[in-house]
Design a protein around this motif. Structure first.
Motif, mmCIF file in Angstrom:
data_model
loop_
_atom_site.group_PDB
_atom_site.id
_atom_site.type_symbol
_atom_site.label_atom_id
_atom_site.label_comp_id
_atom_site.label_asym_id
_atom_site.label_seq_id
_atom_site.Cartn_x
_atom_site.Cartn_y
_atom_site.Cartn_z
ATOM 1 N N THR A 96 -3.047 5.737 1.715
ATOM 2 C CA THR A 96 -4.377 5.369 2.463
ATOM 3 C C THR A 96 -5.346 4.964 1.827
ATOM 4 O O THR A 96 -6.237 3.752 2.256
ATOM 5 N N GLU A 97 -5.735 5.197 0.485
ATOM 6 C CA GLU A 97 -6.864 4.408 -0.301
ATOM 7 C C GLU A 97 -6.381 3.084 -0.501
ATOM 8 O O GLU A 97 -7.123 2.128 -0.700
ATOM 9 N N ALA A 98 -5.330 2.946 -0.867
ATOM 10 C CA ALA A 98 -4.773 1.496 -1.376
ATOM 11 C C ALA A 98 -4.770 0.587 0.053
ATOM 12 O O ALA A 98 -5.111 -0.517 -0.268
ATOM 13 N N GLY B 221 3.206 7.237 -7.239
ATOM 14 C CA GLY B 221 3.664 6.737 -8.587
ATOM 15 C C GLY B 221 3.352 5.246 -8.705
ATOM 16 O O GLY B 221 2.612 4.685 -9.669
ATOM 17 N N PRO B 222 4.163 4.472 -7.910
ATOM 18 C CA PRO B 222 3.949 3.178 -8.078
ATOM 19 C C PRO B 222 2.511 2.381 -7.736
ATOM 20 O O PRO B 222 2.167 1.208 -7.995
ATOM 21 N N LEU B 223 1.685 3.132 -7.170
ATOM 22 C CA LEU B 223 0.227 2.826 -6.853
ATOM 23 C C LEU B 223 -0.713 3.298 -8.304
ATOM 24 O O LEU B 223 -1.860 3.464 -7.971
ATOM 25 N N SER C 69 0.932 -1.271 -0.162
ATOM 26 C CA SER C 69 0.109 -0.089 -0.014
ATOM 27 C C SER C 69 0.903 1.404 -0.032
ATOM 28 O O SER C 69 0.185 2.556 -0.344
ATOM 29 N N ARG C 70 2.110 1.268 0.467
ATOM 30 C CA ARG C 70 2.882 2.259 0.505
ATOM 31 C C ARG C 70 2.552 3.266 1.804
ATOM 32 O O ARG C 70 2.867 4.552 1.800
ATOM 33 N N LEU C 71 1.669 2.684 2.520
ATOM 34 C CA LEU C 71 1.203 3.249 3.741
ATOM 35 C C LEU C 71 2.649 3.638 4.552
ATOM 36 O O LEU C 71 3.430 2.940 4.683
ATOM 37 N N CYS C 72 2.652 5.057 5.143
ATOM 38 C CA CYS C 72 4.038 4.943 6.104
ATOM 39 C C CYS C 72 3.770 5.189 7.432
ATOM 40 O O CYS C 72 2.371 5.958 7.739
#
Length: 154
Positions: A144-146, A136-138, A41-44
């Motif tokens: 957050t949405e991912a 970009g990768p998403l 998700s790339r959430l951090c």
């Protein structure tokens, strides 16, 4: 973090909806910060690097906190928490997917520098703002949405 070579050698397949989490210590002032990013998700999340023996628990707490803040249902949070166990440490390798996550971490590091200099925000507030930026990768979706989508589908 007090790990032995045996701890780092552990390799377990990820079972969590958000995938593996990657972490890096950033040498900022006045204190060091641990940046963690979800593979899928790339959430951090951001925590201070103090008290190495509590870092794993504080990372988990920060993940739970941001998931609550973005509106993930408690049942989904508890399921993800269960899927994140057991905790295993490993060195980052050079696989293409991992390089992509490292690229995202580099972007977050640049943004963190800006937020630390420009605004008076807490680390969770900064993490939330950065996780709301398009990625970009998403395919330019927001982490957050991912994260919400991945957890709803799990």
């Amino acid at each position: 973090m007090g790990m032995t070579p045996e701890d780092v050698a552990i390799t377990l397949p990820s079972t969590s909806a958000l995938g593996d989490w990657y972490a890096n210590i950033l040498f900022t002032r006045p204190e060091q910060i641990v940046l963690c990013v979800s593979e899928k998700s790339r959430l951090c999340v951001l925590i201070t690097a103090k008290d190495a023996d509590t870092i794993a628990q504080r990372i988990e707490d920060a993940i739970i906190e941001i998931l609550r803040e973005i509106g993930v249902a408690d049942s989904q949070i508890q399921s993800e928490k269960a899927r994140m166990a057991p905790l295993a440490y490993g060195a980052t390798t050079d696989a293409p997917a991992m390089r992509s996550v490292i690229g995202s971490m580099t972007e977050y590091t640049k943004n963190l520098d800006f937020f630390l200099e420009a605004e008076e925000l807490t680390l969770p507030e900064i993490a939330r703002k950065m996780s709301d930026m398009i990625c970009g990768p998403l395919q330019y979706a927001r982490p957050t949405e991912a994260a919400k989508k991945l957890l709803a589908e799990a």
